[in-house]
Design a protein around this motif. Structure first.
Motif, short mmCIF file in Angstrom:
data_model
loop_
_atom_site.label_atom_id
_atom_site.label_comp_id
_atom_site.label_asym_id
_atom_site.label_seq_id
_atom_site.Cartn_x
_atom_site.Cartn_y
_atom_site.Cartn_z
N VAL A 254 2.17 -1.91 7.50
CA VAL A 254 0.96 -1.60 8.26
C VAL A 254 0.23 -0.46 7.54
CG1 VAL A 254 0.10 -0.82 10.50
CG2 VAL A 254 2.15 -2.27 10.38
N PRO A 255 -1.07 -0.65 7.26
CA PRO A 255 -1.82 0.43 6.61
C PRO A 255 -1.73 1.73 7.41
CG PRO A 255 -3.10 -1.60 6.67
CD PRO A 255 -1.87 -1.84 7.50
N ALA A 256 -1.73 2.84 6.71
CA ALA A 256 -1.51 4.16 7.32
C ALA A 256 -2.49 4.45 8.45
CB ALA A 256 -1.57 5.25 6.26
N ASP A 257 -3.76 4.09 8.27
CA ASP A 257 -4.75 4.40 9.32
C ASP A 257 -4.48 3.61 10.59
OD1 ASP A 257 -5.49 2.07 7.88
OD2 ASP A 257 -7.59 2.28 8.49
N ILE A 258 -4.07 2.37 10.46
CA ILE A 258 -3.74 1.56 11.64
C ILE A 258 -2.44 2.06 12.27
CG2 ILE A 258 -3.08 -0.76 12.40
CD1 ILE A 258 -5.05 -1.85 10.30
N ALA A 259 -1.46 2.40 11.45
CA ALA A 259 -0.20 2.93 11.96
C ALA A 259 -0.44 4.20 12.77
CB ALA A 259 0.77 3.21 10.81
N GLU A 260 -1.26 5.10 12.25
CA GLU A 260 -1.55 6.36 12.96
C GLU A 260 -2.29 6.09 14.26
OE1 GLU A 260 -0.98 10.12 13.86
OE2 GLU A 260 -0.18 9.19 12.04
N GLU A 261 -3.21 5.13 14.24
CA GLU A 261 -3.94 4.76 15.46
C GLU A 261 -2.98 4.23 16.52
OE1 GLU A 261 -6.98 1.21 16.69
OE2 GLU A 261 -7.29 2.16 14.73
N LEU A 262 -2.04 3.38 16.11
CA LEU A 262 -1.05 2.85 17.05
C LEU A 262 -0.15 3.96 17.60
CD1 LEU A 262 0.00 -0.38 15.13
CD2 LEU A 262 -1.22 -0.29 17.32
N ILE A 263 0.31 4.82 16.74
CA ILE A 263 1.18 5.93 17.16
C ILE A 263 0.45 6.83 18.15
CG2 ILE A 263 2.35 8.03 16.38
CD1 ILE A 263 2.99 6.41 13.75
N ASP A 264 -0.77 7.22 17.81
CA ASP A 264 -1.54 8.08 18.71
C ASP A 264 -1.81 7.39 20.05
OD1 ASP A 264 -1.59 10.10 16.84
OD2 ASP A 264 -3.62 9.64 16.13
N GLY A 265 -2.14 6.10 20.00
CA GLY A 265 -2.42 5.36 21.22
C GLY A 265 -1.22 5.25 22.14
N PHE A 266 -0.05 5.01 21.57
CA PHE A 266 1.15 4.86 22.39
C PHE A 266 1.69 6.20 22.87
CE2 PHE A 266 1.07 0.66 20.64
CZ PHE A 266 1.59 -0.12 21.66
N CYS A 267 1.35 7.28 22.22
CA CYS A 267 1.91 8.59 22.59
C CYS A 267 0.93 9.45 23.35
CB CYS A 267 2.40 9.32 21.33
SG CYS A 267 3.75 8.46 20.50
N SER A 268 -0.25 8.95 23.62
CA SER A 268 -1.23 9.75 24.36
C SER A 268 -0.87 9.80 25.83
CB SER A 268 -2.64 9.18 24.18
OG SER A 268 -2.70 7.91 24.80
N GLN B 241 0.85 -1.18 0.00
CA GLN B 241 0.00 0.00 0.00
C GLN B 241 0.89 1.24 0.00
OE1 GLN B 241 -2.19 -0.67 3.58
NE2 GLN B 241 -3.76 -1.85 2.55
N PRO B 242 0.52 2.28 -0.77
CA PRO B 242 1.38 3.46 -0.86
C PRO B 242 1.55 4.20 0.46
CG PRO B 242 -0.69 3.80 -2.02
CD PRO B 242 -0.67 2.37 -1.57
N ASP B 243 0.56 4.17 1.32
CA ASP B 243 0.64 4.90 2.59
C ASP B 243 0.98 3.99 3.76
OD1 ASP B 243 0.02 7.25 1.32
OD2 ASP B 243 -2.13 7.06 1.67
N ALA B 244 1.41 2.78 3.49
CA ALA B 244 1.72 1.83 4.56
C ALA B 244 3.06 2.16 5.21
CB ALA B 244 1.74 0.41 4.00
#
Length: 192
Positions: A50-64, A3-6
């Motif tokens: 990892v698809p971009a939306d899942i990657a962003e969700e993981l990043i936000d979750g770990f950095c909150s 995927q291009p945004d993965a």
């Protein structure tokens, strides 16, 4: 087909480490990597990009958790008595003990607790030595150290109350009372 945004796991870990550092939080890279891989396994990920939306969700979750670094320039240090210093040292030592006992359960959270406790203990020891050198029993602690100590103690309580941490080898009521009393002393309301 990729995927291009993965994003690759290594790239996700690098972003998380950088964002945590911006928040004055230091977590070993292997802990973040293990946590990301575990989260992806729960999603039945095949180990590829990892698809971009899942990657962003993981990043936000770990950095909150920390939204901004507080400015302490206008805040006075706290003054602790010898008894209060001892109580804080006891709570931080007990936090290390409980966190280490649960290392196999929750490595990322435990690493944050251990890191916070170490930082607070180093600062507390330096402040106690400075007080001794000055010939006083008043220990001065910076707002950042107090914040770190509060966050550490609250993190252990959350581990015990919400994350299923084990502490059966300790007196549960005494442990909770110690942590609650230290949080009250530090100007925090213990979580219920």
């Amino acid at each position: 087909m990729e995927q291009p945004d993965a994003m690759l796991v290594d790239d996700i870990v690098a972003v998380i480490i950088r964002r945590l550092a911006d928040q004055q939080r230091v977590v070993p890279e292997y802990i973040v990597r293990d946590a990301i891989k575990a989260a992806l396994r729960r999603r039945s990920d095949d180990g590829g990009p990892v698809p971009a939306d899942i990657a962003e969700e993981l990043i936000d979750g770990f950095c909150s958790g920390v939204t901004a670094v507080e400015d302490d320039s206008a805040t006075m240090p706290a003054v602790l008595s010898g008894d209060e210093t001892g109580r804080l040292m006891t709570a931080l030592g007990l936090a290390v003990h409980v966190a280490a006992f649960n290392l196999d359960r929750d490595r990322l959270h435990v690493a944050q607790i251990l890191n916070g406790a170490a930082a607070a203990l180093v600062a507390l020891g330096a402040a106690a030595r400075a007080a001794y050198a000055d010939g006083t029993s008043a220990v001065l602690l910076s707002p950042a150290t107090l914040r770190t100590a509060r966050t550490t103690v609250i993190g252990v309580l959350q581990g015990l109350q919400d994350r299923g941490w084990q502490a059966r080898h300790l007196d549960q009521a005494g442990t909770a009372a110690l942590f609650g009393g230290v949080l009250e002393m530090l100007g925090a309301v213990p979580p219920t």
